[in-house]
Design a protein around this motif. Sequence first.
Motif, PDB file in Angstrom:
ATOM      1  N   ALA A 163       0.827  -1.211   0.000  1.00 51.78           N
ATOM      2  CA  ALA A 163       0.000   0.000   0.000  1.00 51.78           C
ATOM      3  C   ALA A 163       0.859   1.258   0.000  1.00 51.78           C
ATOM      4  CB  ALA A 163      -0.927  -0.008   1.216  1.00 51.78           C
TER       5      ALA A 163
ATOM      6  N   ILE B 173       0.947   4.323  -2.784  1.00 49.84           N
ATOM      7  CA  ILE B 173       0.708   5.713  -2.390  1.00 49.84           C
ATOM      8  C   ILE B 173       1.888   6.603  -2.791  1.00 49.84           C
ATOM      9  CG2 ILE B 173       0.451   7.244  -0.394  1.00 49.84           C
ATOM     10  CD1 ILE B 173      -1.130   4.947   0.942  1.00 49.84           C
TER      11      ILE B 173
ATOM     12  N   ALA C  24       1.791   7.130  -6.475  1.00 48.85           N
ATOM     13  CA  ALA C  24       0.710   8.061  -6.800  1.00 48.85           C
ATOM     14  C   ALA C  24       1.129   9.502  -6.524  1.00 48.85           C
ATOM     15  CB  ALA C  24      -0.536   7.708  -5.991  1.00 48.85           C
TER      16      ALA C  24
ATOM     17  N   SER D 242      -4.386  12.633 -10.798  1.00 48.49           N
ATOM     18  CA  SER D 242      -4.928  12.828  -9.453  1.00 48.49           C
ATOM     19  C   SER D 242      -4.289  11.885  -8.440  1.00 48.49           C
ATOM     20  CB  SER D 242      -6.442  12.605  -9.470  1.00 48.49           C
ATOM     21  OG  SER D 242      -6.964  12.616  -8.160  1.00 48.49           O
TER      22      SER D 242
ATOM     23  N   GLY E 193      -5.372  11.387  -5.353  1.00 48.11           N
ATOM     24  CA  GLY E 193      -6.430  10.656  -4.656  1.00 48.11           C
ATOM     25  C   GLY E 193      -6.968   9.499  -5.447  1.00 48.11           C
ATOM     26  N   ALA E 194      -7.140   9.685  -6.759  1.00 50.43           N
ATOM     27  CA  ALA E 194      -7.710   8.630  -7.600  1.00 50.43           C
ATOM     28  C   ALA E 194      -6.796   7.417  -7.652  1.00 50.43           C
ATOM     29  CB  ALA E 194      -7.952   9.172  -9.003  1.00 50.43           C
TER      30      ALA E 194
ATOM     31  N   ALA F  25      -4.173   6.785  -5.440  1.00 48.81           N
ATOM     32  CA  ALA F  25      -3.923   6.278  -4.083  1.00 48.81           C
ATOM     33  C   ALA F  25      -5.121   5.514  -3.522  1.00 48.81           C
ATOM     34  CB  ALA F  25      -3.563   7.433  -3.155  1.00 48.81           C
ATOM     35  N   ALA F  26      -6.309   5.824  -4.047  1.00 50.68           N
ATOM     36  CA  ALA F  26      -7.514   5.147  -3.551  1.00 50.68           C
ATOM     37  C   ALA F  26      -7.452   3.643  -3.778  1.00 50.68           C
ATOM     38  CB  ALA F  26      -8.750   5.723  -4.239  1.00 50.68           C
ATOM     39  N   ILE F  27      -6.662   3.237  -4.792  1.00 50.05           N
ATOM     40  CA  ILE F  27      -6.507   1.803  -5.075  1.00 50.05           C
ATOM     41  C   ILE F  27      -5.915   1.079  -3.867  1.00 50.05           C
ATOM     42  CG2 ILE F  27      -5.368   0.123  -6.585  1.00 50.05           C
ATOM     43  CD1 ILE F  27      -5.302   2.290  -8.741  1.00 50.05           C
TER      44      ILE F  27
ATOM     45  N   THR G 287      -6.351   1.854  -0.736  1.00 46.86           N
ATOM     46  CA  THR G 287      -7.127   2.071   0.492  1.00 46.86           C
ATOM     47  C   THR G 287      -7.422   0.769   1.234  1.00 46.86           C
ATOM     48  OG1 THR G 287      -8.196   4.014  -0.471  1.00 46.86           O
ATOM     49  CG2 THR G 287      -9.252   3.033   1.449  1.00 46.86           C
TER      50      THR G 287
END
Length: 208
Positions: free
Chosen positions: A54, A58, A61, A73, A75-76, A78-80, A82
């Motif tokens: 993870a 991040i 990203a 983005s 957030g888009a 890094a959301a992977i 999560t």
Amino acid sequence: MEFVKKNISKWVSALVLLIVGILCIVAGAVKGEDKLKAYEGISITIGVALLVVAALVIILALVAAIISKGDKSFGAIAAIATITLAAGIFFVAEKYLGAELISILLGFVPYVLVVAGSIIAVDGILTIVFGIIKKNVKSAVISGVVSIVIGAVAIILGALMLGNDPVISMDARFVIFGIILIVFAIFSALATFITMPTIVVLEKKDAE
């Protein structure tokens, strides 16, 4: 360098499986406080591995967002990570979670063996019956007997793991599971150094 980049993830996965396999063997072989420490080690190893994965996602990203000056983005991407990040934290926080999940899996295995073994054995019997009807006795008997033997072995192994005081205890299953993980990890790592032969099909051109 390209070889390392291509296989680094496989090596890391193999290392994690190797460590978990060793800890499973230890957990099945020892008693008391040492068993609890092995259980903790299993969960922490899985948790740390998930956290590392993870964290890498991040970081990548963040780097992508900085290099692209916001076009990509953060957030888009890094959301992977999560769910992976949350799962890693969960495994580390819940010290015995990894061992509990493995115990549930190993507790489910006997039922799978009995059911699958029964189906395989019945299929073997039907193969012999239909082979006799179709007058293809020799091949049908060989195939059917093999299926029946495999099914019977599966049923017996599953039965030996069932009950309040099974012949194959949970500790023994942990040891067996650990050995399987270690063997799989070793073969996975070695496979990255072996180049499988490629088959070249040559087309014969018609002579003019």
